[in-house]
Structures are given as structure tokens and as C-alpha cells.
Design an enzyme around this catalytic site. Structure first.
Site, mmCIF file in Angstrom:
data_model
loop_
_atom_site.group_PDB
_atom_site.id
_atom_site.type_symbol
_atom_site.label_atom_id
_atom_site.label_comp_id
_atom_site.label_asym_id
_atom_site.label_seq_id
_atom_site.Cartn_x
_atom_site.Cartn_y
_atom_site.Cartn_z
ATOM 1 N N GLY A 164 0.870 -1.298 0.098
ATOM 2 C CA GLY A 164 -0.287 0.156 -0.125
ATOM 3 C C GLY A 164 0.665 0.999 0.034
ATOM 4 O O GLY A 164 2.489 0.942 0.245
ATOM 5 N N CYS A 165 0.465 2.735 -0.571
ATOM 6 C CA CYS A 165 1.572 3.624 0.108
ATOM 7 C C CYS A 165 0.918 4.766 -0.697
ATOM 8 O O CYS A 165 -0.580 5.057 -0.458
ATOM 9 C CB CYS A 165 2.386 3.571 -1.825
ATOM 10 S SG CYS A 165 2.812 1.685 -1.984
ATOM 11 N N ALA A 166 1.473 5.858 -0.670
ATOM 12 C CA ALA A 166 1.458 7.710 -0.481
ATOM 13 C C ALA A 166 2.152 7.591 -1.922
ATOM 14 O O ALA A 166 3.553 7.829 -1.790
ATOM 15 C CB ALA A 166 1.594 7.775 1.167
ATOM 16 N N HIS A 197 7.302 8.879 -2.977
ATOM 17 C CA HIS A 197 6.014 8.357 -2.620
ATOM 18 C C HIS A 197 6.903 7.560 -1.286
ATOM 19 O O HIS A 197 7.396 7.821 -1.273
ATOM 20 C CB HIS A 197 7.054 7.019 -3.576
ATOM 21 C CG HIS A 197 6.440 5.463 -3.639
ATOM 22 N ND1 HIS A 197 6.148 4.548 -2.543
ATOM 23 C CD2 HIS A 197 4.997 5.057 -4.098
ATOM 24 C CE1 HIS A 197 5.731 2.826 -3.004
ATOM 25 N NE2 HIS A 197 4.526 3.933 -3.987
#
Lengths: 501, 365
Positions: free
Chosen positions: B13-15, B183
Site C-alpha cells: 500500500g502507499c502514499a 512515494h
């Protein structure tokens, strides 16, 4: 006739308390198993004639009948089993090649059953097909290598002719002759209603079915039966049949007794003459000849029809398919060793060819290794039995599946595997008018549509579970598959990991 | 031993966040580092990174190859390989700050290089294709060497750690670029090394991505037919190669490429009244079915002179866009945009499959 040494394979059990001697079984059995005992109201059965097609059982109004395997057995022998010994007796009686129908029934591995499908949990949401669009449409055919633009810089949106299917399934080749007019009518109507295609097989196209041309694949086989300009023109696509999974390496033989009336006219051969399909195409000995036939057919139809080349899954299938992909074919159809047939020599059906799962995996990978996977679509059959088999086939790399046995089951086939007798009590594999009329095309086509609707729902559920909302994203997506109980070698050929990895 | 990333597929999952100046005004990395702070919980400390455009104007004619090496010997071998193929204009360690949060660092070097014309002539390759093949060769065949950035006048900086620490570690406050992407990663497994962090880049294309694509293996097996090798088994890697293939090799426009990877549903295409547009979509979907990407994703593609933000066609991941003056901001959360520019306006969440393309005005980068 002398003693044949053969005990009946099945036993017809009649519950005398239930039997009302209505005579349905007597009238329904084309094998003449049931008969009234002369001068009485009592029905007797000749077990030796029974093929276990279950027609009488299904229609008996009082459920008085059942067919069981005859438990009168020869002495147990793990090497010489009952069937093997019976076959020796049969051949000693007749001196002939043993004949069988439908697909290989032997307990050889079914790889579909050793492959499991993935589903999304936590890191990626499953998609609910009832709430979100879920796409099953596919296009079969050759795709250009490079995008082209006009002088104005706009895309030149020109595609080669392709087969559009609303779902990745087609009805596989079954000739008019091997199956009945009503069976063909059912398949054609269902294909049209579903937005998919059916396949004429090698027996030509009855004039009544030209109306379904957009949903018809016409076959050009080595006997060239029924092939003429209008036949090719009528079709959505043309299939060159090089081989069949049930009998790789041999041709076919439709006995003269089935070449009657419309069958004779449609095949363009005289009534009563045997329709012998040669083992090879006599104008195709090496691969370069195939290229000539592919382009002859394209020339004949102004390059408006995709050409499919159908081959049986044999040992060297990856190299063969790679050769076909370079021969101008738009689609390669591969038929596995469990594929059905109206009649095949038993020894060939049961011992020649390889499983479709392995053939598919090997071919898809080879075409990718060679960088030519986009030059052709891959269609696989023989045997694809359910929506989950379809999903597994597509994840292994198929563009679409051919189904035939499942379609016949929908029409009422009970898989008694005696199509070669021409006495199909279900009106499918027969040309006897009294039997053919038992299959009502209105009902038959409806049942086929039901079956495909059900499979489409199931395919969508399985795709949604994986978080995939278009069948395009499933194709060749082998990460979605895991093997169970397979050896390293099998996993390597299938190109999948073992469960738990 | 736990497998390293590349030997195993690790969902994450990420930003993501990005900023660009349409006027080509250069900004330091401080602002984009700040943007990652309110999204701290979208990362788990196992990967962070940045891509910056316009940071090497003095070397703009050279490919800037950023390397991870596991040892001095690997670097020497790799340098020998490079020397046979490129003129090496400059080679140096990438400056870093020691931080307790960032450990297990590999040797991090950069080379400013130009392909030798004689080699290009022999191989009959254009310059970009030659660089791509060099990157593929080194990343697949030279154990211990890994090129994580290979464009001109741009660079990627990534590590295992939280993104805000990674930015400080790489001294991004000392670089000035007209566009930045960032990221923060939430992998489910320990990646084992730094290669799997984002952005993922090839030539001047960089991708930051939030999501887990369900079409991964269909995409991977397709794109590998064209000489790409997916060594990391990450979504971002395959998305980068797909975009390189569609934009550089097939010469599609950005919006055409977006129509391939986030294709409209057939029902939408059928409903289109603009017949030319309809034909175009049918054509692209039919031609590139295996490059459709399904499953959740929000990506920002960086390229020479611009950015493109794109969501999957169901919009299964959050992504918002805002702007102020010459600047456009993209992020997983509005909070990140507010940190970069408290007065940002025109905030909106682009629809699934709707590309947002921002270009720097011609001549300003």
C-alpha cells in the site's frame, strides 16, 4: 453366430411393483432393449443391447427402471482387467479395429483439477460483479505489431478482421452428419442469441443455417466436404482442420448409412457413399503448404475472414504452433486428448495426444518467447468442462475455449459413448428422423443459452474475486493460479507456482 | 533467509505526492518532503523515494545513471562494462547525510554518460533503446549492481525508510527541480534491499504508484515479449515498462496510453457519440488488450517536461489534484497538498481512467 464370450455390460433393473407396462421404454429405446413378452402385458429387457444412455430411465413415468453396471465379473486381475479382456473377445469375434465415441475416459491426470484459483484479501479489493461492470468480451485474431498514424497525425484505426465474442467460449466443431439437424439448429440459434460462434465441423453448412453466418465458423477439413464459395462467404471465420484431439493423426469415416438426404446434399457427396476424411490434407505435407492453403482461403474471401488452424495436442505442439503462427493463421485452435468425437478407433482415442492444459501452457509460453503471441489468438478445447476450467485456461494463456461435450450434455447427451452406432436415443448423434425429432431446437437452444449464462455468471464471480474486471487482464495471468500435488516438472511446464509458494 | 525483493512478489500500500511548475520554476525538495509527513501512516518505513526533474541542467545532454552497488568489486566490473559502451563524463558518489533511521545502505553512485556513437552504429540502435538495453542487461545479469535511474536532467532517490527521512538522507534540499514526485511505501514483506522502493524509472519516465494491480502477470508476460525484464516483481516496474513501450516505442500520446491501461468499459465506448473517439477506443482496446491494468492504482508518471496522474478505471485508490499559480499538486490525500500549498485551489478528485496531464511550457525546462 457362435459364442461371443461377452456378458452384458449393464443390467436393466425393472421394479415390477412400479412398472405399469405403459410401453414408453419399448418405444423410446432405439437399441431395442425393451420388448413386450409376446402375447402378454409384461415387458422384458435384453441387457446385452443396453448402452446405458438412460433414455428409458429418464422417461419412465413411474421411475420403475434403473441401469446398473453388471456385477457379473471375471476373476479379479490387476493386469488383465475386465475391459481389456472384453476388448480381446470383441476383436477375436470381429477381426476389426475397436471403435469408441466421445472423449478419452481413462483415469489419466486432469490438470484442471490440480490447479487452484486466487482471490483478493486485504491488499487488493475483490470486485462485486453485481455492483461493478465485469467484462467478458474478447476479440480473436491477429494484432498489428505497430500503431500507425495518418499524415494528419491521427491514429489509423484499422484492424484486421477479427472474431468478436461476448464471452470467451465457442461451440466446437461437430459436423452435420455426425450430429443431427436439430442439434445444429440448437447450436446455431444459441450462438446467435449469446453473441458467440458455433462451428460447422467438416460436414458443410445446411442451407437453413446460412442465416446464422455471423455466428458460424465453417470448417475446411481434409475431405473438403461441403466446401464452396458461398460456404466460405457465409462464415464469420474459416477453420482449417488439421487434427482432432480424440484422434490425432487419423481422418474420419462417416458410414454411408448416415449419408442420406440433406446430409448428402450438404456434404456434396452421393447418398449412401461413405464419407472418408483422409488422415492428412493431401495438399499439405509440410508447413509451407499450410501457408498456401491459409492464403488461398483468404484470397477466396478477400481477406475479410480470419483463418483458424485447428490441430490436435501432440508431443511437439509448441513448435507446431509456432510454425502455424508464422503461416498467416489468425487463430490457432488446439484440441486436447480428452476431446470428444462421433467415432474414433479406441486405441487412438485412449493413447494418442497430450493433455490440453500442458499443451496450452507450452504453446502460450513458446509464442511469447518467440515474440509472436500477438500474431495469433489461442483457442483451446478437449476438454473444458466448467466455468472454472475456462478461467484456468484463460489464466494459463488461452484467448477463448471451445466446448462441445458440455454443449451436448446441455442438449441431453448422457455420455454413453456410442455415437458411432447412429442410434442416439436423445436425437443428437443420429440421422434417423424418428430419433432426431426428439430434440426440439427451441428447447435445445434455450438450454445452451442457460448453460452459457450460468458459466458467464460464474466466470464473473471468479474474476471479481481476483479483483479483475475484464477478461483481458486474466489472459495469461498465471500468477492467479497455483498447483496442488504436481511435480516440479509439471509446474514448470504449466508455468505456475505450487500452492503455498 | 527471507527472500529479497525480486525473488518474491510483495504487495504494497502507499502514499504518493507530486508537484510541478508549469512555468518551469525550480524548487528544492523541501516542499515535497513536507508533503509526505501528514501521510506518514500510509507508509511503514520499508520504502520511500523521490523523482526530480530539471536537477542536472549542467549535464543535461548526458544520461544520469544512478547505481546501487553491493561492493567495490562490483562497481569496478560495472565501470569497465560502461566504459566499453559510453563516454563517462563524470562519476561520483551521490551525496548523503548519515541518519540513524536509514541503515544498511549500499554504495550509491551516479554516472553522467553518453553512448559511444561507434557502438550505436554497430548495433543499429537509437540512443534511447541502447540505454534501455544497457539498463536491462546490468539489472538482470550483473549481480550486485542495479541502475535505479537512467534519464537525462532528472534523477531518482530512494531507500528503505520513511520517505521524509529518505529525502533528508539524500540531501534533496540541495537540489532544484521543476517537478517532483514522492512515494511512501507500505510493503507487506521486508523488501531486503533498496531496489524495490519507488519511484521506478526507465530513461526519463518515472512512476510512483499506489495500489496492487490484479492484472500484473498478464501485463508482465506481455511486456516481456519486447525485451523488458521484470526483475523486481513490482507493479510499478511493469507499469513503467508498459508506459515506455506505449509512449516511446509505439509513439502513443499520453492520453492514448492512458486509454490503453485504464481503458473505458465497452459499455462506455458503445455509448460515445463522437464516432472518431469511439473508433479510437475500440482500436486501442482491441490492439492492446494485455496492457489493460485492472485492480486499484493511482499513479503519477513523470517525464521530461511534465507529469501525468491517472487512476484505475474504477477509482479504487484515492487521488486528488489542486493548483495555485504556476503550480499543480497531486497527492493521495488533500492534507499533503495543503502542506505544500495551504491556499491551493481547484481541488478535485479525477474520475477513474481520466488522465490529468500537466506540461511545463515549451522552452522552460
Amino acid at each position: 453366430m457362435g459364442v461371443e464370450y461377452l456378458t452384458p455390460e449393464y443390467e436393466v433393473i425393472r421394479n415390477e411393483n412400479r412398472c405399469i407396462a405403459c410401453g414408453v421404454c419399448v418405444r423410446q429405446c432405439a437399441n431395442e432393449v425393451h420388448a413386450f413378452l409376446e402375447g402378454t402385458e409384461k415387458i422384458i429387457s435384453d441387457d446385452a443391447k443396453c448402452v446405458d444412455c438412460q433414455r428409458c430411465v429418464s422417461l419412465c413415468p413411474t421411475h420403475a427402471l434403473k441401469i446398473v453396471k453388471n456385477d457379473c465379473r471375471l476373476r479379479e486381475n490387476a493386469n488383465w482387467d475386465n475391459d481389456t479382456i472384453r476388448e480381446v473377445y470383441k476383436q477375436a469375434n470381429s477381426g476389426g479395429v475397436l471403435l469408441s465415441s466421445m472423449g478419452n475416459p481413462k483415469p489419466l491426470p486432469v490438470y484442471w483439477d490440480k490447479i487452484l484459483i486466487n482471490a483478493s484479501q486485504v491488499t487488493n479489493p475483490p470486485i462485486d460483479p453485481l455492483r461493478e461492470p465485469m467484462e467478458t468480451r474478447v476479440f480473436l485474431g491477429k494484432r498489428p505489431q505497430k500503431v500507425e498514424r495518418g499524415a494528419d497525425g491521427k491514429l489509423r484505426c484499422e484492424l484486421l478482421p477479427m472474431i468478436e465474442l461476448s464471452m470467451p467460449i465457442m461451440f466446437s466443431a461437430m459436423s452435420y452428419g455426425s450430429i443431427s439437424y436439430n442439434a445444429h439448429a440448437s447450436l446455431a440459434r444459441a450462438a446467435q442469441a449469446l453473441g458467440i460462434c458455433y462451428n460447422t465441423g467438416e460436414g458443410g453448412l445446411h442451407e437453413d443455417f446460412y442465416a446464422y453466418g455471423d455466428n458460424t465458423i465453417v470448417q475446411v477439413a481434409s475431405g473438403r466436404f461441403g466446401v464452396h464459395e458461398n460456404y466460405l462467404e457465409a462464415a464469420r471465420a474459416i477453420e482449417i482442420k488439421m487434427g482432432q484431439g480424440a484422434k490425432p493423426g487419423i481422418g474420419g469415416h462417416l458410414p454411408g448409412s448416415k449419408i442420406v438426404g440433406d446430409v448428402s446434399r450438404t456434404r456434396m457427396i452421393p447418398e449412401g457413399s461413405d464419407a472418408i476424411t483422409p488422415a492428412p490434407h493431401h495438399d499439405i505435407y509440410p508447413i509451407e503448404d499450410l501457408r498456401q492453403l491459409v492464403f488461398s482461403l483468404k484470397d477466396a474471401t478477400d481477406y475479410r475472414k480470419p483463418v483458424i488452424v485447428k490441430v490436435a495436442a501432440v508431443h511437439n505442439i509448441a513448435a507446431i504452433a509456432s510454425g502455424i503462427a508464422r503461416s498467416g493463421a489468425d487463430v490457432i485452435a488446439i484440441d486436447g486428448f480428452r476431446g470428444g468425437t462421433g467415432a474414433a478407433p479406441t486405441r487412438i482415442r485412449d493413447n494418442v495426444g497430450i493433455p490440453i492444459e500442458l499443451a496450452l501452457a507450452a504453446v502460450d509460453q513458446r509464442l511469447r518467447d518467440e515474440g509472436i503471441r500477438n500474431d495469433v489468438s489461442l483457442v483451446v478445447g478437449g476438454s473444458v468442462r466448467s466455468a472454472s476450467d475456462v478461467v484456468k485456461a484463460i489464466a494459463l494463456g488461452a484467448d477463448a475455449c471451445y466446448i462441445a461435450t458440455a454443449a451436448l450434455l446441455a442438449l441431453g447427451c448422457h455420455l454413453c459413448r456410442t455415437c458411432q452406432s447412429g442410434k442416439c436415443n436423445w436425437g443428437i448423434a443420429t440421422q434417423r428422423p424418428d430419433l432426431v425429432k426428439r430434440l426440439n431446437p427451441d428447447v435445445g437452444s434455450e438450454r445452451l443459452v442457460h448453460l452459457m449464462d450460468a458459466w458467464r455468471h460464474e466466470i464473473k464471480e471468479l474474476m471479481g474475486g481476483m479483483g479483475i474486471n475484464s477478461v483481458e487482464a486474466l489472459r495469461g495471468n498465471r500468477l492467479m493460479l497455483r498447483g496442488v500435488g504436481l511435480t516440479e516438472k509439471e509446474l514448470q511446464i504449466l508455468g505456475i507456482a505450487h500452492a503455498g509458494e | 533467509m527471507t527472500p529479497k525483493e525480486g525473488q518474491v512478489r510483495i504487495p504494497s500500500g502507499c502514499a504518493i505526492a507530486a508537484v510541478i511548475s508549469r512555468e518551469g520554476n525550480r524548487m528544492t525538495g523541501e516542499r515535497i518532503i513536507e508533503a509526505m509527513k501528514p501521510m506518514h501512516d500510509r507508509s511503514n518505513g520499508l520504502g520511500g523515494g523521490f523523482a526530480a526533474y530539471g536537477i542536472y541542467p549542467e549535464y543535461r545532454d548526458f544520461y544520469a545513471l544512478h547505481f546501487f552497488f553491493d561492493s567495490r568489486d562490483t562497481r569496478k566490473t560495472c565501470e569497465a562494462y560502461l566504459k566499453e559502451r559510453f563516454e563517462i563524463y563524470k562519476a561520483e558518489r551521490i551525496p548523503t547525510r548519515k541518519l540513524p533511521q536509514i541503515t544498511d545502505e549500499p554504495m550509491i553512485w551516479r554516472y553522467f554518460v553518453a553512448p559511444l556513437q561507434s557502438v550505436l552504429r554497430d548495433l543499429q540502435l537509437d540512443e534511447k533503446e541502447f540505454v534501455v538495453r544497457t539498463v536491462m542487461h546490468i539489472n538482470t545479469s550483473m549481480k550486485g549492481a542495479y541502475i535505479f535511474s537512467s534519464g537525462k536532467n532528472m534523477g531518482t532517490f530512494k531507500a528503505v525508510g520513511f520517505p521524509e527521512d529518505v529525502g533528508v538522507y539524500y540531501r534533496l534540499d540541495e537540489y532544484e527541480g521543476y517537478a517532483w514526485t514522492a512515494h511512501g511505501r507500505y510493503p507487506t514483506n521486508t523488501p531486503g534491499w533498496w531496489g524495490g522502493a519507488h519511484p521506478f524509472t526507465l530513461l526519463d519516465y518515472s512512476v510512483v504508484h499506489n495500489g496492487e494491480i490484479s492484472s500484473y502477470d498478464a501485463n508482465r508476460r506481455y511486456i516481456e515479449m519486447f525485451g523488458y525484464k521484470c526483475t523486481l516483481q513490482t507493479d510499478t516496474e511493469v507499469i513503467t515498462y508498459i508506459l515506455d513501450y506505449l509512449i516511446r516505442r509505439q509513439e502513443l500520446t499520453l492520453s492514448e496510453a492512458a486509454s490503453v491501461i485504464a481503458a473505458p468499459f465497452w459499455s462506455t465506448i458503445e455509448g460515445k457519440t463522437d464516432l472518431e473517439d469511439k473508433r479510437k477506443h475500440i482500436y486501442l482496446r482491441t490492439l492492446f488488450p494485455s496492457l489493460l491494468i485492472t485492480g486499484p492504482f493511482s499513479i503519477v508518471l513523470g517525464f521530461d517536461g511534465g507529469l501525468m496522474a491517472l487512476n484505475d478505471r474504477l477509482k479504487l485508490r484515492s487521488m486528488v489534484v489542486g493548483e495555485k499559480d504556476d503550480k499543480v499538486f497531486v497527492a493521495s490525500e488533500e492534507a499533503a497538498i495543503r502542506v505544500m500549498e495551504p491556499d491551493a485551489g481547484n481541488l478535485y478528485a479525477p474520475a477513474g481512467g481520466e488522465p490529468v496531464i500537466i506540461r511545463v511550457k515549451e522552452g522552460a525546462y
